[in-house]
Motif scaffolding. Structure first.
Motif, PDB file in Angstrom:
ATOM      1  N   HIS A   1      -3.346  -5.162  -2.395  1.00 16.37           N
ATOM      2  CA  HIS A   1      -2.808  -3.889  -2.864  1.00 16.37           C
ATOM      3  C   HIS A   1      -1.917  -4.039  -4.099  1.00 16.37           C
ATOM      4  CE1 HIS A   1      -4.254  -1.371   0.433  1.00 16.37           C
ATOM      5  NE2 HIS A   1      -3.964  -2.366   1.256  1.00 16.37           N
TER       6      HIS A   1
ATOM      7  N   ARG B   1       0.490   9.600  -5.656  1.00 19.30           N
ATOM      8  CA  ARG B   1       0.823  11.013  -5.377  1.00 19.30           C
ATOM      9  C   ARG B   1       1.741  11.572  -6.448  1.00 19.30           C
ATOM     10  NH1 ARG B   1       1.418   9.151   0.034  1.00 19.30           N
ATOM     11  NH2 ARG B   1       3.676   9.141  -0.273  1.00 19.30           N
TER      12      ARG B   1
ATOM     13  N   ASN C   1       2.303   2.052  -3.405  1.00 19.63           N
ATOM     14  CA  ASN C   1       1.229   2.465  -4.299  1.00 19.63           C
ATOM     15  C   ASN C   1       0.814   3.907  -4.041  1.00 19.63           C
ATOM     16  OD1 ASN C   1       0.226   1.002  -6.439  1.00 19.63           O
ATOM     17  ND2 ASN C   1      -0.818  -0.469  -5.152  1.00 19.63           N
ATOM     18  N   GLN C   2       0.683   4.272  -2.774  1.00 26.90           N
ATOM     19  CA  GLN C   2       0.328   5.655  -2.450  1.00 26.90           C
ATOM     20  C   GLN C   2       1.362   6.620  -3.003  1.00 26.90           C
ATOM     21  OE1 GLN C   2      -1.249   6.720   1.472  1.00 26.90           O
ATOM     22  NE2 GLN C   2      -1.374   4.533   1.947  1.00 26.90           N
ATOM     23  N   LYS C   3       2.636   6.246  -2.904  1.00 26.82           N
ATOM     24  CA  LYS C   3       3.703   7.119  -3.420  1.00 26.82           C
ATOM     25  C   LYS C   3       3.535   7.350  -4.917  1.00 26.82           C
ATOM     26  CE  LYS C   3       7.650   5.528  -4.574  1.00 26.82           C
ATOM     27  NZ  LYS C   3       8.996   4.877  -4.613  1.00 26.82           N
TER      28      LYS C   3
ATOM     29  N   ALA D   1       0.815  -1.213   0.000  1.00 30.94           N
ATOM     30  CA  ALA D   1       0.000   0.000   0.000  1.00 30.94           C
ATOM     31  C   ALA D   1       0.847   1.261   0.000  1.00 30.94           C
ATOM     32  CB  ALA D   1      -0.941  -0.003   1.201  1.00 30.94           C
ATOM     33  N   ASN D   2       1.922   1.288   0.773  1.00 29.14           N
ATOM     34  CA  ASN D   2       2.731   2.507   0.890  1.00 29.14           C
ATOM     35  C   ASN D   2       3.368   2.898  -0.442  1.00 29.14           C
ATOM     36  OD1 ASN D   2       2.159   2.760   3.623  1.00 29.14           O
ATOM     37  ND2 ASN D   2       3.949   1.579   4.252  1.00 29.14           N
TER      38      ASN D   2
ATOM     39  N   TYR E   1      -5.763   7.401  -6.083  1.00 29.32           N
ATOM     40  CA  TYR E   1      -5.775   6.461  -4.965  1.00 29.32           C
ATOM     41  C   TYR E   1      -7.202   6.187  -4.499  1.00 29.32           C
ATOM     42  CZ  TYR E   1      -4.045   4.044  -0.845  1.00 29.32           C
ATOM     43  OH  TYR E   1      -3.777   3.090   0.101  1.00 29.32           O
TER      44      TYR E   1
END
Length: 207
Positions: A166, A88, A83-85, A80-81, A136
């Motif tokens: 994820h 963004r 993917n969030q990066k 997940a982390n 996201y």
């Protein structure tokens, strides 16, 4: 009977807690064992080479047609982390590298078109169901719809899947811009995107 039910319930809760703690190892194993194919057919295009990419795990494919050079970069993201990066990074409100940004939708999801340094790009995240997202919020909405289902409870308890999946195949298609308008390049990318997404829907990496 109540004691047996209570013991079974407590056992299930403890097992589920263990799997939550151990879920990163499942994701890491999936990433470690997946190898991108060296060649993927793309209708109307001739392959002109490919190479492996590292950090994150990925691959770049090159194709040619009628004087056009099409590059496709693929990255396999499993947590997940990260993917969030990426979400963004390609959010138009948080970057100024693109001079033109267009978000579009087809029957299989969303994608984004942009121009950067005389190249046109089409970017999207292909999820485990083969649908594409570019924000996201879209990705998480699909996770709630597809992952939090009754049929996944037993595989989750048995440690076969994570509670929320994820995994994402980040896809970057790009071609040089010829002339002053990016529209012809966008058309090339959108036509190539349809069979490319369809192929990965049938060949998405296993858990």
């Amino acid at each position: 009977m109540r004691l047996l039910v209570l013991m079974a319930t407590c056992g299930g809760v403890l097992w589920g807690f263990k799997e939550i703690v151990m879920s990163p190892s499942l994701e890491q194993e999936a990433a470690r064992t997946f190898v991108f194919p060296t060649g993927i057919p793309l209708p109307g295009w001739q392959p002109s080479g490919s190479e492996e990419l590292n950090e994150p795990s990925g691959h770049i494919y090159r194709y040619g047609k009628d004087g056009h050079q099409l590059d496709l970069q693929m990255y396999y993201v499993i947590d997940a982390n990260t993917n969030q990066k990426y979400f963004r990074q390609y959010d138009p409100t948080s970057t100024d590298v693109s001079t033109t940004i267009i978000q579009r939708e087809n029957q299989q999801g969303f994608y984004r078109l942009s121009t950067e340094k005389n190249r046109a790009y089409l970017r999207a995240c292909i999820d485990p169901q083969g649908r594409s997202t570019i924000t996201y919020d879209q990705f998480i909405r699909n996770r709630y719809v597809n992952d939090l289902q009754f049929r996944r409870i037993l595989p989750w308890i048995l440690g076969q899947v994570t509670l929320r999946d994820h995994r994402c195949l980040w896809t970057h298609l790009s071609v040089p811009i010829q002339g002053t308008s990016p529209d012809p390049a966008y058309e090339i990318l959108e036509v190539a995107w349809v069979p490319w997404q369809r192929w990965w829907k049938s060949h998405f990496p296993g858990p």
